[in-house]
Each structure stands twice: as C-alpha cells, then as structure tokens.
Design a protein around this motif. Structure first.
Motif, short mmCIF file in Angstrom:
data_model
loop_
_atom_site.label_atom_id
_atom_site.label_comp_id
_atom_site.label_asym_id
_atom_site.label_seq_id
_atom_site.Cartn_x
_atom_site.Cartn_y
_atom_site.Cartn_z
N LEU A 172 30.46 20.83 -61.26
CA LEU A 172 31.57 19.91 -61.46
C LEU A 172 31.66 18.89 -60.33
N VAL A 173 31.49 19.36 -59.10
CA VAL A 173 31.56 18.45 -57.96
C VAL A 173 30.42 17.43 -58.01
N ASN A 174 29.23 17.87 -58.44
CA ASN A 174 28.10 16.94 -58.56
C ASN A 174 28.41 15.82 -59.53
N VAL A 175 29.08 16.16 -60.63
CA VAL A 175 29.44 15.14 -61.62
C VAL A 175 30.59 14.27 -61.09
N ALA A 176 31.57 14.89 -60.45
CA ALA A 176 32.67 14.13 -59.85
C ALA A 176 32.12 13.13 -58.83
N GLY A 177 31.07 13.57 -58.14
CA GLY A 177 30.46 12.75 -57.09
C GLY A 177 29.82 11.47 -57.59
N THR A 178 29.65 11.34 -58.91
CA THR A 178 29.11 10.09 -59.46
C THR A 178 30.19 9.01 -59.48
N SER A 179 31.45 9.39 -59.25
CA SER A 179 32.53 8.39 -59.19
C SER A 179 32.51 7.68 -57.86
N GLU A 180 32.77 6.37 -57.89
CA GLU A 180 32.80 5.61 -56.63
C GLU A 180 34.00 6.03 -55.77
N LYS A 181 34.92 6.80 -56.34
CA LYS A 181 36.08 7.27 -55.57
C LYS A 181 35.70 8.43 -54.64
N VAL A 182 34.52 9.01 -54.87
CA VAL A 182 34.10 10.15 -54.05
C VAL A 182 33.11 9.69 -52.99
N LYS A 183 33.55 9.75 -51.74
CA LYS A 183 32.71 9.28 -50.64
C LYS A 183 31.81 10.39 -50.09
N ASP A 184 32.27 11.63 -50.20
CA ASP A 184 31.55 12.73 -49.55
C ASP A 184 31.59 13.98 -50.42
N PRO A 185 30.67 14.06 -51.40
CA PRO A 185 30.66 15.21 -52.32
C PRO A 185 30.51 16.55 -51.61
N LYS A 186 29.75 16.59 -50.51
CA LYS A 186 29.55 17.85 -49.78
C LYS A 186 30.88 18.38 -49.26
N ASP A 187 31.67 17.48 -48.68
CA ASP A 187 32.97 17.89 -48.14
C ASP A 187 33.89 18.32 -49.29
N LEU A 188 33.83 17.59 -50.38
CA LEU A 188 34.66 17.94 -51.54
C LEU A 188 34.34 19.35 -52.02
N LEU A 189 33.06 19.66 -52.13
CA LEU A 189 32.65 20.99 -52.58
C LEU A 189 33.16 22.07 -51.61
N LYS A 190 33.02 21.80 -50.33
CA LYS A 190 33.48 22.76 -49.32
C LYS A 190 34.97 23.04 -49.48
#
Length: 154
Positions: free
Chosen positions: A30-48
């Motif tokens: 889910l985070v990988n897909v969310a990370g395709t949004s320009e609103k997500v700057k740091d998918p790694k941190d989001l996943l954590k």
C-alpha cells in the motif's frame, strides 16, 4: 472543510486483488502505491510510521475493514490508498475476521479533524454491507471511484 474520500483517493491508488504474506507485506504494498503520489516525499519514512502505528494496536477495526494510518512530514497533504481483497487478508483485526478493504491514510500533521472526519465518513460509507460488497466485487479502479463518488453524494 470536510474531506471526502473521493478527494484524497484516486484510481491510481487503488489496488484490486491485493495480496500479501502477512499484514506488514500488505502495508508495504500500500505504501509503495501511495508513494506514487506527488504528495509523498519519503515513502520509506511513511512505511516506518505506518508500521510503528500498527504495532501499537491493530487498525483492523472489524467488519472486514482496516484503516492503517500515519502522521508524518513525509507527506505534504492528506493522501489515501485503498487495497481490496475479495478472499480476505489476515490483519489481526479486533473481531478476528479477515480484512477485505484496507484504507491507508497519511497526514502531514497531528491527526486533525479533517482526518477524524475522514475516518468517520469511511466507517459510514462502508456501514452498508451492500455497498461494501459492490466495492469488493468491482473489477476496476475507475468503477470504484465512481461508486464512492456517487455514494458520497447521497
């Protein structure tokens, strides 16, 4: 203003036939897909952050729905992602049942009213078993967005 699910979700962030070996595998997808949004700057941190939150207490709120979430400066605005599994995913939910709909929600600041409003709207939207089944049985992200948008107009 009141956030609608249709405003923070997009067809690009809907995964049909979501699968995973376990809950954390599902969250990563889910985070990988969310990370395709320009609103997500740091998918790694989001996943954590999402995983940290999930370890505190399961976000499997019962009735087949999971709402993993995080607040993190890794996003610039509220962003949502939806994963759907007709067969159900093991999610350690409070009612012990598998989860069919997983809404990942990320917000920038403290869990504010917009976020809480969004959560209650999701709960309300999906309180209809009928509507929930329609979404679970949908074959395309486009159809799901249309269903959600129409339902939110009711």
């Amino acid at each position: 203003g009141i956030l609608k699910l249709s405003e923070v979700l997009s067809k690009e962030r809907i995964i049909i036939n979501l699968s995973g070996n376990d809950k954390f595998d599902v969250l990563e997808k889910l985070v990988n897909v969310a990370g395709t949004s320009e609103k997500v700057k740091d998918p790694k941190d989001l996943l954590k952050k999402v995983i940290e939150r999930e370890r505190l207490k399961s976000t499997g709120i019962g009735r087949g729905i999971g709402v993993p979430h995080a607040q993190t400066p890794a996003v610039t605005d509220v962003v949502a992602c939806l994963g759907i599994s007709a067969q159900g995913l093991e999610f350690d939910a409070i009612d012990g049942k598998p989860v069919h709909l997983v809404f990942l929600i990320a917000t920038k600041g403290r869990m504010d009213n917009a976020y809480l409003g969004l959560l209650s709207r999701i709960a309300r939207l999906f309180s209809s078993e009928d509507f929930k089944q329609k979404i679970i049985n949908s074959n395309s992200p486009e159809e799901i967005m249309r269903l959600v948008t129409d339902k939110e107009k009711e």
